[in-house]
Design a protein around this motif. Structure first.
Motif, short mmCIF file in Angstrom:
data_model
loop_
_atom_site.label_atom_id
_atom_site.label_comp_id
_atom_site.label_asym_id
_atom_site.label_seq_id
_atom_site.Cartn_x
_atom_site.Cartn_y
_atom_site.Cartn_z
N ARG A 59 0.82 -1.21 0.00
CA ARG A 59 0.00 0.00 0.00
C ARG A 59 0.86 1.27 0.00
N ALA A 60 2.03 1.19 0.62
CA ALA A 60 2.93 2.35 0.65
C ALA A 60 3.80 2.44 -0.60
N GLY A 61 3.77 1.41 -1.44
CA GLY A 61 4.60 1.40 -2.64
C GLY A 61 6.07 1.22 -2.34
N LEU A 62 6.38 0.45 -1.28
CA LEU A 62 7.77 0.25 -0.86
C LEU A 62 8.18 -1.21 -0.97
N GLU A 63 9.48 -1.42 -1.06
CA GLU A 63 10.06 -2.75 -0.92
C GLU A 63 10.78 -2.78 0.41
N ALA A 64 11.03 -3.96 0.93
CA ALA A 64 11.66 -4.09 2.25
C ALA A 64 13.00 -3.36 2.32
N GLY A 65 13.74 -3.33 1.25
CA GLY A 65 15.04 -2.66 1.23
C GLY A 65 14.97 -1.15 1.40
N ALA A 66 13.79 -0.58 1.23
CA ALA A 66 13.61 0.87 1.36
C ALA A 66 13.39 1.31 2.81
N LEU A 67 13.29 0.34 3.73
CA LEU A 67 13.06 0.67 5.14
C LEU A 67 14.35 1.15 5.80
N ASP A 68 14.21 2.11 6.71
CA ASP A 68 15.37 2.59 7.46
C ASP A 68 15.61 1.76 8.71
#
Length: 80
Positions: free
Chosen positions: A66-75
């Motif tokens: 829903r956020a349009g993110l992949e796990a690698g984009a997390l801080d």
């Protein structure tokens, strides 16, 4: 080799992205914090098992989708 991390997004003026996971007991949940805005989801909403116990994998996947993110984009990922 030594992997060097880039500066935190907040220092670069970009939104921070933090995933929270709660899987300690029944009612597994996940939440996503992006620059001061929260989204949360209970695993039971996707598994259709009341008070779902265990890792909230489906909830995490749905929040990221829903956020349009992949796990690698997390801080960061936080876990109690």
């Amino acid at each position: 080799t030594y992997a060097r991390r880039s500066p935190p997004r907040a220092l670069l003026g970009e939104p921070m992205r933090i995933l929270g996971i709660s899987a300690l007991d029944t009612d597994a949940t996940a939440c996503l914090w992006i620059d001061g805005r929260w989204s949360a989801m209970g695993e039971e909403r996707l598994s259709r098992v009341k008070q779902h116990a265990g890792f909230p994998g489906r909830a995490i996947g749905e929040l990221l989708r829903r956020a349009g993110l992949e796990a690698g984009a997390l801080d960061a990922v936080v876990y109690p």
